[in-house]
Design a protein around this motif. Sequence first.
Motif, PDB file in Angstrom:
ATOM      1  N   ARG A  45       0.852  -1.190   0.000  1.00 47.49           N
ATOM      2  CA  ARG A  45       0.000   0.000   0.000  1.00 47.49           C
ATOM      3  C   ARG A  45       0.883   1.233   0.000  1.00 47.49           C
ATOM      4  NH1 ARG A  45      -2.461  -1.111   5.647  1.00 47.49           N
ATOM      5  NH2 ARG A  45      -0.230  -1.499   5.795  1.00 47.49           N
ATOM      6  N   ALA A  46       0.357   2.366  -0.488  1.00 49.06           N
ATOM      7  CA  ALA A  46       1.074   3.624  -0.315  1.00 49.06           C
ATOM      8  C   ALA A  46       1.259   3.821   1.180  1.00 49.06           C
ATOM      9  CB  ALA A  46       0.271   4.766  -0.918  1.00 49.06           C
ATOM     10  N   GLY A  47       2.440   4.167   1.602  1.00 47.24           N
ATOM     11  CA  GLY A  47       2.713   4.311   3.030  1.00 47.24           C
ATOM     12  C   GLY A  47       3.440   3.114   3.610  1.00 47.24           C
ATOM     13  N   ASP A  48       3.620   2.058   2.803  1.00 48.33           N
ATOM     14  CA  ASP A  48       4.338   0.876   3.279  1.00 48.33           C
ATOM     15  C   ASP A  48       5.857   0.999   3.098  1.00 48.33           C
ATOM     16  OD1 ASP A  48       2.259  -0.600   4.275  1.00 48.33           O
ATOM     17  OD2 ASP A  48       1.929  -1.788   2.466  1.00 48.33           O
ATOM     18  N   GLY A  49       6.296   2.110   2.559  1.00 45.07           N
ATOM     19  CA  GLY A  49       7.738   2.309   2.399  1.00 45.07           C
ATOM     20  C   GLY A  49       8.316   1.597   1.191  1.00 45.07           C
ATOM     21  N   ILE A  50       7.517   1.483   0.135  1.00 47.16           N
ATOM     22  CA  ILE A  50       7.942   0.766  -1.077  1.00 47.16           C
ATOM     23  C   ILE A  50       9.066   1.515  -1.782  1.00 47.16           C
ATOM     24  CG2 ILE A  50       7.176  -0.051  -3.360  1.00 47.16           C
ATOM     25  CD1 ILE A  50       6.074  -1.595  -0.869  1.00 47.16           C
ATOM     26  N   ASP A  51       8.922   2.833  -1.832  1.00 44.55           N
ATOM     27  CA  ASP A  51       9.901   3.671  -2.509  1.00 44.55           C
ATOM     28  C   ASP A  51      11.288   3.480  -1.905  1.00 44.55           C
ATOM     29  OD1 ASP A  51      10.170   5.566  -4.491  1.00 44.55           O
ATOM     30  OD2 ASP A  51      10.253   7.207  -3.041  1.00 44.55           O
ATOM     31  N   GLN A  52      11.334   3.594  -0.576  1.00 42.85           N
ATOM     32  CA  GLN A  52      12.606   3.456   0.130  1.00 42.85           C
ATOM     33  C   GLN A  52      13.156   2.044  -0.020  1.00 42.85           C
ATOM     34  OE1 GLN A  52      12.631   3.504   4.399  1.00 42.85           O
ATOM     35  NE2 GLN A  52      14.438   4.798   4.492  1.00 42.85           N
ATOM     36  N   ILE A 110      15.374   1.742 -11.783  1.00 39.63           N
ATOM     37  CA  ILE A 110      14.196   1.520 -10.933  1.00 39.63           C
ATOM     38  C   ILE A 110      13.015   2.300 -11.513  1.00 39.63           C
ATOM     39  CG2 ILE A 110      13.205   1.662  -8.608  1.00 39.63           C
ATOM     40  CD1 ILE A 110      16.101   1.847  -7.527  1.00 39.63           C
ATOM     41  N   TYR A 111      11.938   1.581 -11.759  1.00 39.67           N
ATOM     42  CA  TYR A 111      10.685   2.206 -12.185  1.00 39.67           C
ATOM     43  C   TYR A 111       9.753   2.272 -10.981  1.00 39.67           C
ATOM     44  CZ  TYR A 111       5.942   2.551 -13.908  1.00 39.67           C
ATOM     45  OH  TYR A 111       4.639   2.932 -14.072  1.00 39.67           O
ATOM     46  N   ARG A 112       9.145   3.436 -10.759  1.00 43.02           N
ATOM     47  CA  ARG A 112       8.231   3.592  -9.627  1.00 43.02           C
ATOM     48  C   ARG A 112       6.817   3.807 -10.142  1.00 43.02           C
ATOM     49  NH1 ARG A 112      12.936   6.089  -7.763  1.00 43.02           N
ATOM     50  NH2 ARG A 112      13.515   5.334  -5.705  1.00 43.02           N
ATOM     51  N   ASP A 113       5.870   3.115  -9.532  1.00 48.41           N
ATOM     52  CA  ASP A 113       4.464   3.217  -9.931  1.00 48.41           C
ATOM     53  C   ASP A 113       3.643   3.424  -8.669  1.00 48.41           C
ATOM     54  OD1 ASP A 113       1.725   2.354 -10.630  1.00 48.41           O
ATOM     55  OD2 ASP A 113       2.639   1.741 -12.530  1.00 48.41           O
ATOM     56  N   TYR A 114       3.012   4.591  -8.569  1.00 47.18           N
ATOM     57  CA  TYR A 114       2.225   4.854  -7.355  1.00 47.18           C
ATOM     58  C   TYR A 114       1.016   5.705  -7.698  1.00 47.18           C
ATOM     59  CZ  TYR A 114       4.748   9.320  -7.491  1.00 47.18           C
ATOM     60  OH  TYR A 114       5.267  10.522  -7.888  1.00 47.18           O
ATOM     61  N   PRO A 115      -0.116   5.474  -6.991  1.00 50.39           N
ATOM     62  CA  PRO A 115      -1.309   6.268  -7.257  1.00 50.39           C
ATOM     63  C   PRO A 115      -1.202   7.617  -6.560  1.00 50.39           C
ATOM     64  CG  PRO A 115      -1.760   4.686  -5.531  1.00 50.39           C
ATOM     65  CD  PRO A 115      -0.340   4.462  -5.942  1.00 50.39           C
ATOM     66  N   SER A 116      -2.103   8.525  -6.931  1.00 49.78           N
ATOM     67  CA  SER A 116      -2.086   9.858  -6.339  1.00 49.78           C
ATOM     68  C   SER A 116      -2.828   9.834  -5.008  1.00 49.78           C
ATOM     69  CB  SER A 116      -2.729  10.853  -7.305  1.00 49.78           C
ATOM     70  OG  SER A 116      -2.709  12.140  -6.748  1.00 49.78           O
ATOM     71  N   LEU A 117      -2.243   9.196  -4.018  1.00 47.66           N
ATOM     72  CA  LEU A 117      -2.791   9.231  -2.666  1.00 47.66           C
ATOM     73  C   LEU A 117      -1.677   8.925  -1.680  1.00 47.66           C
ATOM     74  CD1 LEU A 117      -5.389   6.341  -2.025  1.00 47.66           C
ATOM     75  CD2 LEU A 117      -3.146   6.036  -2.988  1.00 47.66           C
ATOM     76  N   ILE A 118      -1.855   9.358  -0.438  1.00 45.54           N
ATOM     77  CA  ILE A 118      -0.751   9.307   0.518  1.00 45.54           C
ATOM     78  C   ILE A 118      -0.716   7.967   1.242  1.00 45.54           C
ATOM     79  CG2 ILE A 118       0.317  10.490   2.514  1.00 45.54           C
ATOM     80  CD1 ILE A 118       0.206  12.218  -0.027  1.00 45.54           C
ATOM     81  N   ARG A 119      -1.888   7.441   1.596  1.00 48.41           N
ATOM     82  CA  ARG A 119      -1.956   6.157   2.306  1.00 48.41           C
ATOM     83  C   ARG A 119      -2.950   5.239   1.592  1.00 48.41           C
ATOM     84  NH1 ARG A 119       1.910   7.419   4.518  1.00 48.41           N
ATOM     85  NH2 ARG A 119       2.285   8.364   6.538  1.00 48.41           N
ATOM     86  N   VAL A 140       8.275  -1.123   9.317  1.00 48.18           N
ATOM     87  CA  VAL A 140       9.514  -1.909   9.292  1.00 48.18           C
ATOM     88  C   VAL A 140       9.329  -3.252   8.572  1.00 48.18           C
ATOM     89  CG1 VAL A 140      11.400  -2.806  10.738  1.00 48.18           C
ATOM     90  CG2 VAL A 140      10.251  -0.715  11.376  1.00 48.18           C
ATOM     91  N   ARG A 141       8.079  -3.588   8.255  1.00 50.88           N
ATOM     92  CA  ARG A 141       7.825  -4.788   7.443  1.00 50.88           C
ATOM     93  C   ARG A 141       8.663  -4.755   6.168  1.00 50.88           C
ATOM     94  NH1 ARG A 141       2.544  -6.337   5.238  1.00 50.88           N
ATOM     95  NH2 ARG A 141       2.358  -4.134   4.720  1.00 50.88           N
ATOM     96  N   ASN A 142       8.841  -3.535   5.635  1.00 52.95           N
ATOM     97  CA  ASN A 142       9.567  -3.453   4.358  1.00 52.95           C
ATOM     98  C   ASN A 142      11.008  -3.931   4.513  1.00 52.95           C
ATOM     99  OD1 ASN A 142      10.635  -1.169   5.614  1.00 52.95           O
ATOM    100  ND2 ASN A 142       9.948   0.279   4.052  1.00 52.95           N
ATOM    101  N   THR A 143      11.658  -3.552   5.606  1.00 51.01           N
ATOM    102  CA  THR A 143      13.051  -3.982   5.805  1.00 51.01           C
ATOM    103  C   THR A 143      13.118  -5.474   6.104  1.00 51.01           C
ATOM    104  OG1 THR A 143      13.160  -1.885   6.990  1.00 51.01           O
ATOM    105  CG2 THR A 143      15.209  -3.121   6.779  1.00 51.01           C
ATOM    106  N   ALA A 144      12.128  -5.962   6.869  1.00 47.55           N
ATOM    107  CA  ALA A 144      12.096  -7.393   7.149  1.00 47.55           C
ATOM    108  C   ALA A 144      11.980  -8.174   5.833  1.00 47.55           C
ATOM    109  CB  ALA A 144      10.925  -7.712   8.076  1.00 47.55           C
ATOM    110  N   MET A 145      11.159  -7.656   4.911  1.00 46.93           N
ATOM    111  CA  MET A 145      11.015  -8.271   3.589  1.00 46.93           C
ATOM    112  C   MET A 145      12.358  -8.248   2.848  1.00 46.93           C
ATOM    113  SD  MET A 145       9.162  -9.646   1.218  1.00 46.93           S
ATOM    114  CE  MET A 145       7.385  -9.369   1.153  1.00 46.93           C
ATOM    115  N   LEU A 146      13.072  -7.131   2.962  1.00 48.13           N
ATOM    116  CA  LEU A 146      14.355  -7.026   2.264  1.00 48.13           C
ATOM    117  C   LEU A 146      15.376  -8.016   2.822  1.00 48.13           C
ATOM    118  CD1 LEU A 146      14.948  -3.233   1.560  1.00 48.13           C
ATOM    119  CD2 LEU A 146      13.681  -4.933   0.268  1.00 48.13           C
ATOM    120  N   GLY A 147      15.313  -8.234   4.145  1.00 41.76           N
ATOM    121  CA  GLY A 147      16.188  -9.255   4.731  1.00 41.76           C
ATOM    122  C   GLY A 147      15.915 -10.603   4.075  1.00 41.76           C
ATOM    123  N   GLY A 148      14.628 -10.922   3.931  1.00 47.55           N
ATOM    124  CA  GLY A 148      14.234 -12.170   3.273  1.00 47.55           C
ATOM    125  C   GLY A 148      14.727 -12.227   1.840  1.00 47.55           C
ATOM    126  N   LEU A 149      14.609 -11.108   1.139  1.00 47.92           N
ATOM    127  CA  LEU A 149      15.044 -11.042  -0.263  1.00 47.92           C
ATOM    128  C   LEU A 149      16.557 -11.273  -0.368  1.00 47.92           C
ATOM    129  CD1 LEU A 149      14.400 -10.341  -3.284  1.00 47.92           C
ATOM    130  CD2 LEU A 149      14.914  -7.969  -2.704  1.00 47.92           C
TER     131      LEU A 149
END
Lengths: 271, 550
Positions: free
Chosen positions: B11-18, B36-45, B120-129
């Motif tokens: 979701r927007a706000g999950d820290g995908i960009d970072q 890197i290609y970024r795709d995001y809708p026009s909303l904050i969360r 921080v789910r995003n970093t945990a995912m990156l650890g897995g990756l």
Amino acid sequence: MTQWCPGCGNFAILKVMQEVLAELQAEGTLLENIVLVSGIGQHAKIVDYLKVNSFYSLHGRAVAAAEGIKLANPKLKVIVFVGDGDSYGEGLEHLIFAAKRNIDLTVVVHDNRVYALTTGQYTPTSPLGYKGRSTPTGTHEHPLNPLELLLAAGATYLARGYNARTEQLKGLIKEAILHPGFALIDLLQVCVTFYNQYDHYNQRVYELTGHNPADYNEALSKIKEWDYNSDAKIALGKFYQVERSTFDSFFSGGDTVDRGQLIKTLLERMV
Amino acid sequence: MESLSILIGGRAGDGIDQASLLIGKLLNQLGFRIYIYRDYPSLIRGGHTFSIVRAAREKLGAHRQTVDFICALNQDCLDNHRDKIHGRTVVLYDSDVVKGTGLALPLTSMVKAAGGPEIVRNTAMLGGLAKALGLPWEKFEKVARENLKKETEINIQLARKGYNAAETFYKIEEQKKPVLPLVTGNEALALGLASAGLDAYISYPMTPSSTILHFLAQRAEALNMKVIHPESELAVIMMALGFAYAGQKTAVGTSGGGFCLMTEGLSFAGMAELPMVIVLGQRPGPSTGLPTYSSQTELMFALWAGQGEFTRLIVAPGDAEEAYYWGGVALRLAWKYQLPAIILTDKNIAEGTYSFDLKNIKRFPEEQSLFWDGSGEYKRYLATASGISPLAFPGEAGATIKVNSYEHEEDGVTTEDQRITRKMQEKRLRKGVALLKEIDELEAVKVYGKQAARTAVVCWGSTKHLCLEAAEKLEVRVVMPLVLSPLPLTQLKKALQGVAQIIAVEDNATAQLAQLLKGAGIKVDAVILTYDGRPETVEQLEERIARGMK
């Protein structure tokens, strides 16, 4: 060759400006450090008639251009001539924001309360019921009180002048130029062709005396005395003056840097 | 082109960009070239946002039909991208919130148990990756520590948990290549402008140009640059005109909607001969359109915006390195010829991240503004043979500098005289002739692909890399004009010599480059158009070109 109607209030303003510039020069201001900026309208021709640096701008946009000039080179004295339709109508956002920023500019509004260049339509300061070519049955809206609006917006110098009171006007314009911050003079400039208000003004104007311009509430109360619509006395003079930090003073520029080296360093951090 | 593709979404706000930038940096450290290609809708969360990180041995700037890894932080990520799965795609997913098959990682409960914030789910995912990619933990930890400056410890702790919970599917090999900076098109453009001597940047926020404003505002002091965010685009362009009049090199940035408001100022720049650079970041319209997506719909607008007839420079870079170079060129030439220059970018370039090599970039044309020598009466609009009048700025003793939005005499005073009107109009247009001569000395049209091919794909802007990659397989020529006004026709004709068929590839619905070429006498035989805001994949384009080829 000046191109205004015989009897136009702009002649007096031009003469006052010639005197103000001469006085400033005599007192040590270098003429090359002065820039005149104008909008579009009969007022704007003034920059063609003065042999000083000038920026003949667009309708409504003079103040924004003037801000750019001042920010680019804060040592310049920037004096802006605008019309009432020009700056209180099309360019109002710029005026309000320039006041909000307290950027060091002097804005002289040639307020003839009519569109003259486009032949007599109403403006933001025309009274209710004004009959012009676009409002043949009279306007259905009240005028703005520009000084009240600009006071609220954060202007730090506010005055009203009249083209038939040239000595006072000269003093006000000079004082506004020397004021460090956003200064605005609402200048009752009579358009003899489309809205001749000489008799009306001459019967009502008076000079502000015993007024404390450092007091916001006192300034507001005097500014509200005439709302550009009612048949009230019309005060001339300085309503308000205070000192506050100016926007341009934050942009005075630092030391030159080695951009090439800096860019290399920035890129190294982006790995 | 051999490459590795990783899609991460949530979701927007999950820290995908970072997170996607961190993946890029991780692979970058191994010597890969990154896009890197970024795709995001026009909303904050909320909603669904994703990035595709691509790593390869050679530079690239497009993505392909399938990806090798999907990192799904929400269900949409998996459901929306099923078409990108190939036989060996590894799907990593937060098994607490996503139903899937592949590598199940209970990220939400891991983060909850550790008392960390949900993001921080995003970093945990990156650890897995990292584990899935076969990277040693130390390698990941080093890059993560360098880049996660906030809440570093909890991030590292959860990445480790993710790492431990995952399996290895891949053995990534380190490339023996220098590590290059990863730079977005907007960052590169900002640096190119700075390098060419930009004194001030003025902008009202508008996607996809806002990040130039953010980037420069943050570095304004270090760069000794004035960075200003005024009340509107109307103020932006007028302030910029004021800066130029006072002698400061200025750029502004916006998108189509803001450019609409700037057109009166643009026309003024043409009349008053005030130099400035306008960055026009294209996105789909009309009107607000799709604010966070990409298009190439403003070429015709940029060419004809503003009332009256005047010379303008329009350049269209195709990636970060070109944005740096052509940004600098635009600034230099705008000042030399005292005219407005427009840099056409789009969201894909502006917000896409590219490997960037400063060593690849040529020197800008030297600074060659013509200054007043102080003799005689100064005339701001002296009618010279080249049309270029000597410059002086307020503050210079002995010069009265008058600029004017009306037609004017050489000294800047208003006139309506017929003879002078003609003379000044001709003077202004003469500058365009001189400008074109100078552009002809630059590499204003690039040729890629198979040079001897009888079919040429013409493209501009961000479709460059897409076309380059498609051209590899199809063995076609790719011709890319970087300057669109004045049009470098001689170079274009040379680039198209021996071509029997021209196919235009554009991100718009009316083939604007093809129209421009037609007007210049170059007939385009077929057009391949995309206008849904999203870039095509290489395979889609390959297929469409192949179908169009005679």
